[in-house]
Design an enzyme around this catalytic site. Structure first.
Site, mmCIF file in Angstrom:
data_model
loop_
_atom_site.group_PDB
_atom_site.id
_atom_site.type_symbol
_atom_site.label_atom_id
_atom_site.label_comp_id
_atom_site.label_asym_id
_atom_site.label_seq_id
_atom_site.Cartn_x
_atom_site.Cartn_y
_atom_site.Cartn_z
ATOM 1 N N GLU A 112 1.087 -1.375 0.173
ATOM 2 C CA GLU A 112 0.200 -0.363 0.088
ATOM 3 C C GLU A 112 0.907 1.088 -0.075
ATOM 4 O O GLU A 112 2.060 1.419 0.614
ATOM 5 C CB GLU A 112 -0.277 -0.001 1.923
ATOM 6 C CG GLU A 112 -2.078 -0.902 1.249
ATOM 7 C CD GLU A 112 -2.492 -1.101 3.070
ATOM 8 O OE1 GLU A 112 -3.013 -0.055 3.374
ATOM 9 O OE2 GLU A 112 -2.057 -2.475 3.243
ATOM 10 N N LYS A 114 1.643 4.684 1.650
ATOM 11 C CA LYS A 114 2.221 5.151 3.313
ATOM 12 C C LYS A 114 1.494 6.871 2.427
ATOM 13 O O LYS A 114 2.335 7.511 2.160
ATOM 14 C CB LYS A 114 3.918 4.920 3.485
ATOM 15 C CG LYS A 114 3.364 5.345 5.215
ATOM 16 C CD LYS A 114 5.145 5.473 5.540
ATOM 17 C CE LYS A 114 5.128 5.085 7.073
ATOM 18 N NZ LYS A 114 4.860 6.970 7.677
ATOM 19 N N ASP A 116 0.100 10.342 3.659
ATOM 20 C CA ASP A 116 1.363 11.457 4.211
ATOM 21 C C ASP A 116 0.282 12.185 5.027
ATOM 22 O O ASP A 116 -0.297 13.159 4.727
ATOM 23 C CB ASP A 116 2.382 11.530 3.928
ATOM 24 C CG ASP A 116 3.096 12.057 4.783
ATOM 25 O OD1 ASP A 116 3.103 11.922 5.863
ATOM 26 O OD2 ASP A 116 4.667 13.319 4.283
ATOM 27 N N TYR A 223 -7.095 2.083 5.662
ATOM 28 C CA TYR A 223 -6.076 1.060 5.929
ATOM 29 C C TYR A 223 -5.527 0.063 6.500
ATOM 30 O O TYR A 223 -5.052 -0.943 6.462
ATOM 31 C CB TYR A 223 -4.304 1.699 5.461
ATOM 32 C CG TYR A 223 -3.897 2.849 6.762
ATOM 33 C CD1 TYR A 223 -4.113 1.802 8.086
ATOM 34 C CD2 TYR A 223 -4.306 3.792 6.764
ATOM 35 C CE1 TYR A 223 -3.937 2.324 9.360
ATOM 36 C CE2 TYR A 223 -3.736 4.301 8.118
ATOM 37 C CZ TYR A 223 -3.332 4.044 9.211
ATOM 38 O OH TYR A 223 -2.806 4.561 10.672
ATOM 39 N N LYS A 310 11.205 3.419 2.917
ATOM 40 C CA LYS A 310 10.537 5.071 2.912
ATOM 41 C C LYS A 310 11.109 5.413 0.957
ATOM 42 O O LYS A 310 12.439 5.286 0.781
ATOM 43 C CB LYS A 310 11.388 6.177 3.545
ATOM 44 C CG LYS A 310 10.989 5.826 5.045
ATOM 45 C CD LYS A 310 9.857 6.743 5.119
ATOM 46 C CE LYS A 310 8.482 6.685 6.147
ATOM 47 N NZ LYS A 310 9.445 7.553 7.514
ATOM 48 N N CYS A 404 27.314 27.961 27.947
ATOM 49 C CA CYS A 404 26.011 28.227 27.545
ATOM 50 C C CYS A 404 25.246 29.911 26.999
ATOM 51 O O CYS A 404 25.808 30.862 27.126
ATOM 52 C CB CYS A 404 24.619 27.885 28.830
ATOM 53 S SG CYS A 404 23.259 27.827 28.729
ATOM 54 N N CYS A 407 23.184 30.971 29.575
ATOM 55 C CA CYS A 407 23.442 31.930 31.095
ATOM 56 C C CYS A 407 24.611 31.657 31.315
ATOM 57 O O CYS A 407 25.264 32.229 32.597
ATOM 58 C CB CYS A 407 23.302 30.926 31.962
ATOM 59 S SG CYS A 407 23.710 29.529 32.334
ATOM 60 N N CYS A 422 24.505 22.241 29.793
ATOM 61 C CA CYS A 422 24.619 23.459 30.805
ATOM 62 C C CYS A 422 24.371 22.725 32.146
ATOM 63 O O CYS A 422 23.178 22.248 32.436
ATOM 64 C CB CYS A 422 24.241 24.626 30.492
ATOM 65 S SG CYS A 422 23.210 26.124 31.464
ATOM 66 N N CYS A 428 19.510 28.026 35.294
ATOM 67 C CA CYS A 428 19.435 28.892 33.770
ATOM 68 C C CYS A 428 17.979 28.740 33.227
ATOM 69 O O CYS A 428 17.187 27.652 33.146
ATOM 70 C CB CYS A 428 20.581 27.180 32.215
ATOM 71 S SG CYS A 428 20.423 27.820 31.519
#
Ligand code: AMP
Ligand code: ZN
Length: 666
Positions: A112, A114, A116, A223, A310, A404, A407, A422, A428
């Site tokens: 089948e 796929k 989307d 499906y 895919k 970071c 921070c 961090c 932070c």
């Protein structure tokens, strides 16, 4: 039946048939004008005789109902995801695996496309559409019935014979022409165009106003038929039957007797797919025989009897303008590529994930490079390579951030971890906000009336520094905030108050201990029963728990030794948050089946297969989907698969009946 009722019924039948002809068969048998006249006639009759109201009447398709909060519903049958494959070799490997389990090479496949979009689960009982639920996390989804009812290709009443109670699985999609039309209208109204059909389709499901959904040209491609009734022997047959009673099952489905034939299908559609009226991102290959499907069962994520292939992702070249760094809720740093905007697979791409420092080094990615960007299944595209021919002469290697960006704390990187962190957990900003956002999220404390943006606002205003602070908030503190009114402030406080009822396993997940996800939290809660026991456990005790490895154990120990965390937990306890398993949830649970692994096969009478599995887990047993030397018992219902039976017998594994199982736990 009284005369009016008959008249109403006949109009409903007639209009449903027209809907079917138009939206499923694509073959109109009445003019729009005539259809509208009949619909108005029906509306009038229904209005005058409200005792004949039916939510499945064609008049209800226009929507109008508003849903503020979508109810969370547990799926009767879990909605799994699919394993992926990318080459013929992958498919041949898969074939080998399933041949081995089934003990035969006699396997037929269905191919089948796929589709989307967004997955949906439609429930029917006695020929009537009952509800529609999104996939969610596979275990639970949102009840979006009122919105789905507006999609006119979905039958609401089934007239002919099919199985009685079943679920129909499908994909809600936005066909390309409809999507384009929607966008043209939006642009004409000065609104921004939607990015892509898939996100727009999936966003439509959660619109509050169903009348708005009704206006969108959504469609639903089906499906899978899920049912305990064994009327059909093959997947193909069940879909044909579903199509015959009115479901929109695409005719692109084909049977294949070998992986070669599967691959012919894949190749044909890889080029033809651009001619389809909707988007597809691959092919789904399934074992056709339902008995074989059952024997193959599931892994923890996906069916063994199906695999997605895919299509190759599209690629495009563009310039990398800048690398910035994002700080996640656990302090993990993610480098982000800011790109010269470029069109890719129907969307405009401006940013791509760079994953971590190793990845940047490995691909030698530098600012001002021309890079190849690819969009796979993920929403965020990734950079797959640099075009070295186009590298500017003055280019120098990328220096990864040392501090970071939020921070300015120096970043750390522990051995074996690809990411920088961090360490300023409690100071932070994005970490504070992120941890509280995680805490309130649906699968955690599920706090209504408080959203992610408000959390950030509360932090900026200095009202919260951590999740325990939520429980100290007062209505008077919240009202003065931007976009807040008394009502919303009260709702927020009520939502926070209500979270004190959330069970321990979810609280444990909410705490945000690194590597303690939902499933691990469930396991730990069940095993240790309270936060006290968990935090007191040493490394050995932790790794002795089923499926808890070194990494998780160490993270729990680090969490438990941190003074800040200890204080937070103590505060949560003092507010009445559930930090131990409640008495009643222990009540139904025993250790009777401790150390035993069960395989469940066939059809049962006293409980459903899912209830049986739950009973096994509640009593300390483990459910696995295929028979091996580690299996302690096979619980066999009617029609157990012959190869499962043979395997159990050859390994000498005891096969018990449903009654014997019930005996065992009672
Ligand atoms: P993934 O989200 O990548 O794990 O893929 C699984 C999803 O693919 C399912 O949840 C379905 O929504 C979707 N899907 C689309 N077309 C099909 C199909 N023909 N058969 C099964 N699943 C499909
Ligand atoms: Zn920081």
């Amino acid at each position: 039946m009284d005369h009016i009722q008959e008249q109403i019924q006949s109009l409903r039948d007639e209009l449903s048939q027209h809907n079917y002809n138009y939206y499923v068969l694509d073959n109109a048998t009445i003019s729009d004008y005539e259809f509208d006249i009949k619909l108005k006639e029906l509306e009038k009759l229904e209005e005058a005789h409200p005792q004949f109201f039916d939510p499945n009447s064609p008049t209800q398709r226009v929507g109008g109902q508003i849903t503020k909060n979508f109810e969370t519903v547990t799926h009767k049958n879990r909605m799994y995801s699919l394993d992926n494959s990318y080459s013929k070799e992958d498919l041949l490997d898969w074939e080998k695996r399933i041949q081995k389990i089934l003990g035969t090479t006699d396997i037929e496949y269905t191919c089948e496309l796929k589709y989307d979009g967004a997955s949906i689960n439609l429930t029917y009982e006695n020929g009537k559409f009952i509800k529609a639920v999104t996939r969610g996390d596979g275990f639970q989804g949102d009840n979006v019935t009122t919105n789905i009812r507006t999609i006119k290709s979905i039958p609401l009443n089934l007239n002919s014979d099919f199985v009685n109670d079943f679920e129909m699985r499908g994909e809600i999609i936005l066909p390309l022409d409809g999507f384009q039309k929607m966008n043209e209208e939006r642009v004409a109204n000065g609104e921004e165009a939607y990015r892509n059909p898939r996100n727009t389709a999936s966003g439509s499901l959660k619109l509050q106003d169903s009348a708005e959904v009704a206006k969108r040209p959504l469609d639903c491609l089906l499906y899978q038929v899920v049912t305990d009734e064994r009327k059909y022997k093959t997947h193909y047959e069940s879909l044909e039957a579903a199509r015959n009673i009115g479901f929109k099952v695409p005719k692109t489905i084909e049977l294949a007797s070998s992986i070669d034939a599967v691959f012919d299908f894949v190749n044909a559609w890889d080029s033809k797919r651009n001619e389809l009226p909707y988007e597809t991102d691959g092919v789904v290959i399934k074992v056709n025989n339902l008995q074989q499907q059952e024997e193959l069962g599931y892994t923890s994520k996906a069916p063994r009897w199906a695999i997605a292939y895919k299509f190759k992702a599209e690629q495009v070249a563009t310039v990398l303008n800048e690398i910035t760094y994002q700080v996640g809720r656990t302090g993990a740093i993610t480098p982000v590529a800011n790109l010269e905007p470029v069109q890719l697979a129907g969307t405009i791409v401006k940013r791509a994930s760079l994953h971590n420092a190793d990845q940047i080094e490995k691909l030698d990615i530098r600012v001002n490079d021309t890079v190849f960007v690819e969009k796979g299944g993920e929403i965020i595209p990734k950079i797959i390579a640099v075009d070295f021919n186009k590298r500017p002469k003055e280019s120098t290697p990328t220096q990864y951030a040392t501090h970071c960006p939020e921070c300015n704390t120096e970043l750390i990187r522990t051995d074996g971890d690809a990411k920088h962190y961090c360490p300023n957990e409690f100071g932070c900003a994005p970490q504070i906000t992120g941890r509280v956002q995680h805490f309130i999220s649906r699968k955690a404390m599920d706090i209504d009336g408080l959203g992610g943006e408000t959390v950030d606002l509360l932090r900026k205003e200095g009202l919260i520094q951590n999740y325990a602070d939520l429980y100290d908030l007062k209505v008077e503190q919240i009202i003065p905030l931007e976009r807040m009114a008394e009502k919303s402030a009260q709702n927020m406080i009520a939502g926070i108050e209500k979270s004190k009822e959330i069970p321990f396993k979810k609280v444990l997940f909410a705490l945000g201990i690194r590597f303690v996800g939902e499933t691990v939290a469930k396991k730990l809660a069940k095993h240790f029963k309270s936060i006290e026991n968990l935090m007191a456990a040493d490394f050995e005790t932790l790794i002795a728990v089923d499926e808890i490895g070194d990494r998780i154990a160490q993270s729990i120990i680090d969490f438990s030794n941190d003074l800040g965390n200890i204080q937070l937990v103590n505060r949560l306890k003092s507010y009445g948050v559930q930090l131990e398993v409640s008495a009643e949830s222990i009540e139904n649970q025993t250790d009777k089946l401790q150390g035993n692994a069960f395989v469940v096969s066939g059809v049962f009478h006293q409980m459903s297969r899912n209830e049986l599995k739950k009973a096994i887990e509640d009593n300390g047993g483990k459910v696995s989907s295929s028979i091996s030397k580690k299996t302690s018992y096979v619980v066999a219902g009617d029609n157990m698969g012959p190869s499962k039976l043979a395997k159990a017998e050859s390994l000498g594994i005891p096969i018990i009946s449903e009654d014997e199982f019930i005996e065992m736990i009672s």
